[in-house]
Design an enzyme around this catalytic site. Structure first.
Site, PDB file in Angstrom:
ATOM      1  N   LYS A  18      10.148 -17.833   0.249  1.00 18.83           N
ATOM      2  CA  LYS A  18      11.586 -17.614   0.092  1.00 18.83           C
ATOM      3  C   LYS A  18      11.824 -16.138  -0.177  1.00 18.83           C
ATOM      4  O   LYS A  18      10.934 -15.398  -0.629  1.00 18.83           O
ATOM      5  CB  LYS A  18      12.166 -18.457  -1.051  1.00 18.83           C
ATOM      6  CG  LYS A  18      11.604 -18.168  -2.451  1.00 18.83           C
ATOM      7  CD  LYS A  18      12.235 -16.990  -3.177  1.00 18.83           C
ATOM      8  CE  LYS A  18      11.644 -16.810  -4.581  1.00 18.83           C
ATOM      9  NZ  LYS A  18      12.001 -15.490  -5.184  1.00 18.83           N
ATOM     10  N   ASP A 143      12.216 -22.576  -9.785  1.00 24.63           N
ATOM     11  CA  ASP A 143      12.421 -22.405  -8.346  1.00 24.63           C
ATOM     12  C   ASP A 143      12.010 -23.625  -7.531  1.00 24.63           C
ATOM     13  O   ASP A 143      12.329 -23.694  -6.333  1.00 24.63           O
ATOM     14  CB  ASP A 143      11.620 -21.197  -7.830  1.00 24.63           C
ATOM     15  CG  ASP A 143      12.234 -19.872  -8.217  1.00 24.63           C
ATOM     16  OD1 ASP A 143      13.347 -19.872  -8.782  1.00 24.63           O
ATOM     17  OD2 ASP A 143      11.599 -18.827  -7.971  1.00 24.63           O
TER      18      ASP A 143
END
Length: 289
Positions: A18, A143
């Site tokens: 990401k 996350d």
């Protein structure tokens, strides 16, 4: 009660990287965690997990990762958490093909954990909702839920309050300066900006300066001069930003040809790769097939 489907024999699944396309720190909570506003986007580049079903309940992970004890690896922790919550008697042999650097700000460990949760739920025939798996993932790291849900997202809180968004999908060149950043060092630094005024998601999605910045960048530059060197070098060539707390830095390019030219300029000076931005995780593409 957990519903059970048919277990699978094996799965090969991606664990994508990401980027934080922007990251603001809007406050510090009484428990020491920081309030954030960020935009998460996936890349078509990452690790791969190969899962093979075991009938004896054992969880094995290969290869070993230097400096990470087996039972502390997020993949193993995710597997044991899923087993314990759902009374699992099945196990798995897991092979990790690691491409993302440790301490790089690309979410590698969190992505690996999310792929383990979704992959093992499929492998073991557990019919669990994404919401439930994301709740389990939050216990492993802030996350992890964004990787479980698999959509580019506007995130608030400690990063767990997610709203799906559609972002532009340019090409990126991601550079790793060859060092590892300790996230606690960044978040505990006295000079870290902690009181950026909150903005709306609509304003964030406009993508203009000065909103698309990373509040961690100045602190990381101070404590990690090699990252500052990479940021300065890249910024002379393309719009550039730190992702997460680093160490990785990314440059946004208009097309793949520009990305290829920038990689040619880097020419082995640092570890680097090109990738396309994605608004849907490739993990979900594979599982849907």
């Amino acid at each position: 009660m957990t519903e059970h489907g048919t277990p699978r024999a094996s799965l090969d699944l991606p664990a994508p990287a990401k980027l934080n396309r922007m990251l603001h720190i809007t406050g510090r909570r009484a428990d020491g965690y920081h309030e954030l506003q960020t935009l998460f986007q996936f890349l078509d580049h990452g690790d791969t997990l190969r899962l093979a079903l075991r009938q004896d309940g054992e969880i094995s992970l290969t290869p070993d990762i230097a400096g990470v004890p087996h039972d502390q690896n997020l993949i193993v922790r995710a597997a044991h958490l899923l087993q314990s919550r759902h009374g699992g008697t099945l196990g798995a042999d897991i092979h990790l093909e690691k491409h993302l650097p440790l301490g790089g700000g690309l979410g590698g460990g969190s992505s690996d954990a999310a792929t383990a949760l979704l992959g093992l739920a499929t492998l073991w025939g557990l019919e669990l909702s994404l919401e439930h798996l994301a709740e389990l993932g939050l216990a492993l790291g802030a996350d992890v839920p964004v990787f479980v849900h698999g959509r580019a997202a506007w995130a608030e809180g400690v990063g767990e309050r997610l709203t799906p968004v559609e972002l532009d999908t340019p090409w990126f060149v991601v550079v790793h300066p060859g060092i590892e950043v300790a996230t606690p060092t960044v978040f505990q630094a006295p000079e870290l900006t902690r009181h950026t005024p909150p903005i709306t998601m609509a304003r964030a999605l406009q993508g203009g300066a000065p909103d698309w910045r990373n509040d961690c960048e100045a602190t990381v530059r101070l404590h990690y001069p090699p990252i500052s060197t990479v940021l300065d070098w890249l910024a002379r060539r393309a719009p550039t930003m730190l992702t997460g707390t680093g160490a990785c830095v990314f440059a946004r390019l208009a097309d793949e040809q520009q990305a290829d030219r920038l990689l040619t300029e880097i020419d082995g000076r640092w570890r680097a790769f090109k990738a396309r931005g994605l608004n849907r995780s490739p993990l979900h593409d594979v599982l849907d097939r």
